[in-house]
Scaffold this motif. Structure first.
Motif, PDB file in Angstrom:
ATOM      1  N   TRP A  98       0.815  -1.216   0.000  1.00 58.35           N
ATOM      2  CA  TRP A  98       0.000   0.000   0.000  1.00 58.35           C
ATOM      3  C   TRP A  98       0.851   1.268   0.000  1.00 58.35           C
ATOM      4  O   TRP A  98       0.347   2.362   0.146  1.00 58.35           O
ATOM      5  CB  TRP A  98      -0.975  -0.013   1.179  1.00 58.35           C
ATOM      6  CG  TRP A  98      -2.055  -1.015   0.926  1.00 58.35           C
ATOM      7  CD1 TRP A  98      -3.277  -0.766   0.357  1.00 58.35           C
ATOM      8  CD2 TRP A  98      -2.023  -2.411   1.182  1.00 58.35           C
ATOM      9  NE1 TRP A  98      -3.980  -1.934   0.232  1.00 58.35           N
ATOM     10  CE2 TRP A  98      -3.237  -2.967   0.734  1.00 58.35           C
ATOM     11  CE3 TRP A  98      -1.069  -3.269   1.714  1.00 58.35           C
ATOM     12  CZ2 TRP A  98      -3.535  -4.316   0.820  1.00 58.35           C
ATOM     13  CZ3 TRP A  98      -1.364  -4.617   1.808  1.00 58.35           C
ATOM     14  CH2 TRP A  98      -2.590  -5.120   1.367  1.00 58.35           C
ATOM     15  N   ARG A 112      -9.653   6.325  -1.862  1.00 60.54           N
ATOM     16  CA  ARG A 112     -10.986   5.697  -1.762  1.00 60.54           C
ATOM     17  C   ARG A 112     -11.328   5.413  -0.306  1.00 60.54           C
ATOM     18  O   ARG A 112     -12.450   5.660   0.150  1.00 60.54           O
ATOM     19  CB  ARG A 112     -11.025   4.393  -2.558  1.00 60.54           C
ATOM     20  CG  ARG A 112     -11.178   4.572  -4.053  1.00 60.54           C
ATOM     21  CD  ARG A 112     -11.490   3.254  -4.755  1.00 60.54           C
ATOM     22  NE  ARG A 112     -10.521   2.196  -4.475  1.00 60.54           N
ATOM     23  CZ  ARG A 112      -9.391   2.008  -5.141  1.00 60.54           C
ATOM     24  NH1 ARG A 112      -9.070   2.799  -6.147  1.00 60.54           N
ATOM     25  NH2 ARG A 112      -8.580   1.019  -4.817  1.00 60.54           N
ATOM     26  N   THR A 113     -10.355   4.908   0.439  1.00 58.68           N
ATOM     27  CA  THR A 113     -10.581   4.564   1.840  1.00 58.68           C
ATOM     28  C   THR A 113     -10.806   5.803   2.685  1.00 58.68           C
ATOM     29  O   THR A 113     -11.659   5.807   3.571  1.00 58.68           O
ATOM     30  CB  THR A 113      -9.396   3.741   2.377  1.00 58.68           C
ATOM     31  OG1 THR A 113      -9.275   2.569   1.573  1.00 58.68           O
ATOM     32  CG2 THR A 113      -9.602   3.350   3.819  1.00 58.68           C
ATOM     33  N   ALA A 117     -14.202   6.081   4.759  1.00 59.76           N
ATOM     34  CA  ALA A 117     -14.175   6.192   6.225  1.00 59.76           C
ATOM     35  C   ALA A 117     -14.877   7.462   6.683  1.00 59.76           C
ATOM     36  O   ALA A 117     -15.613   7.450   7.674  1.00 59.76           O
ATOM     37  CB  ALA A 117     -12.727   6.168   6.722  1.00 59.76           C
ATOM     38  N   ALA A 131      -4.620   6.710   5.776  1.00 58.25           N
ATOM     39  CA  ALA A 131      -5.466   6.220   4.684  1.00 58.25           C
ATOM     40  C   ALA A 131      -4.867   4.954   4.073  1.00 58.25           C
ATOM     41  O   ALA A 131      -5.585   4.009   3.753  1.00 58.25           O
ATOM     42  CB  ALA A 131      -5.657   7.297   3.623  1.00 58.25           C
ATOM     43  N   ALA A 135      -6.642   1.334   4.318  1.00 60.94           N
ATOM     44  CA  ALA A 135      -6.908   0.633   3.061  1.00 60.94           C
ATOM     45  C   ALA A 135      -6.372  -0.793   3.139  1.00 60.94           C
ATOM     46  O   ALA A 135      -7.040  -1.747   2.717  1.00 60.94           O
ATOM     47  CB  ALA A 135      -6.275   1.382   1.888  1.00 60.94           C
ATOM     48  N   LEU A 138      -8.692  -2.935   5.415  1.00 64.39           N
ATOM     49  CA  LEU A 138      -9.943  -3.333   4.771  1.00 64.39           C
ATOM     50  C   LEU A 138      -9.720  -4.428   3.730  1.00 64.39           C
ATOM     51  O   LEU A 138     -10.471  -5.405   3.684  1.00 64.39           O
ATOM     52  CB  LEU A 138     -10.614  -2.115   4.129  1.00 64.39           C
ATOM     53  CG  LEU A 138     -11.127  -1.051   5.096  1.00 64.39           C
ATOM     54  CD1 LEU A 138     -11.710   0.138   4.327  1.00 64.39           C
ATOM     55  CD2 LEU A 138     -12.135  -1.620   6.075  1.00 64.39           C
ATOM     56  N   GLU A 139      -8.686  -4.279   2.909  1.00 66.30           N
ATOM     57  CA  GLU A 139      -8.445  -5.275   1.869  1.00 66.30           C
ATOM     58  C   GLU A 139      -7.991  -6.605   2.456  1.00 66.30           C
ATOM     59  O   GLU A 139      -8.463  -7.671   2.057  1.00 66.30           O
ATOM     60  CB  GLU A 139      -7.421  -4.768   0.865  1.00 66.30           C
ATOM     61  CG  GLU A 139      -7.293  -5.710  -0.320  1.00 66.30           C
ATOM     62  CD  GLU A 139      -6.410  -5.171  -1.429  1.00 66.30           C
ATOM     63  OE1 GLU A 139      -5.741  -6.001  -2.079  1.00 66.30           O
ATOM     64  OE2 GLU A 139      -6.379  -3.949  -1.635  1.00 66.30           O
TER      65      GLU A 139
END
Length: 160
Positions: A98, A112-113, A117, A131, A135, A138-139
């Motif tokens: 990331w 996006r995250t 959020a 962020a 991210a 979540l992934e």
């Protein structure tokens, strides 16, 4: 380290279950190393997932665990009893996917995250550290990569 001890006190008081994972961004490694040591001092088995956001330092698990061991040695030299608290090789997991183009470069997944959020929970993330780490959380969670129990996200608000 104080965060880990506070988490341990909350678990001991029955306020929350012991987390399987504590997710945090890794900028210099100090927070991750301190968490790994502090979680063991608190008597927790919680593992630290460090999401690397800095490409200028060596920030793999081995380097972060070495930093935790040096911190434990410093505490020991100052008279603290850290017997049994030094984190083992499985205490820290590092993710680099990331990072994107490097430190302070935003990523599409992070952006996006950040928006997600904010819209869904009111959680304020920033692009360089949190962020990217959220991210990753979540992934990885969606893929089953954070199995074993509850997950805690450490909101560091960036480099503070």
């Amino acid at each position: 380290m104080e965060i880990a001890l506070e988490l341990g006190a909350q678990v001991e008081a029955g306020e929350l279950p012991e987390p399987a994972w504590l997710v945090t961004p890794v900028g210099s490694g100090g927070t991750t190393a301190g968490l790994a040591l502090g979680l063991r001092l608190a008597g927790l088995r919680t593992r630290v997932l460090g999401v690397v956001v800095n490409d200028t330092l060596r920030l793999d698990s081995r380097a972060l665990l070495a930093l935790a061991r040096r911190s434990a040695a410093l505490l020991r030299a100052r008279g603290a009893d850290v017997t049994g608290a030094v984190p083992g090789p499985d205490a820290v997991r590092v993710e680099t996917a990331w990072l994107g183009d490097g430190y302070a470069h935003p990523t599409a997944a992070g952006d996006r995250t950040l928006a997600l959020a904010s819209a869904r929970t009111g959680l304020t993330l920033e692009r360089t550290y949190t962020a990217k780490a959220f991210a990753a959380l979540l992934e990885l969670d969606a893929r089953g990569g954070l199995a074993g129990g509850p997950v805690v996200f450490l909101q560091t608000h960036g480099p503070r």
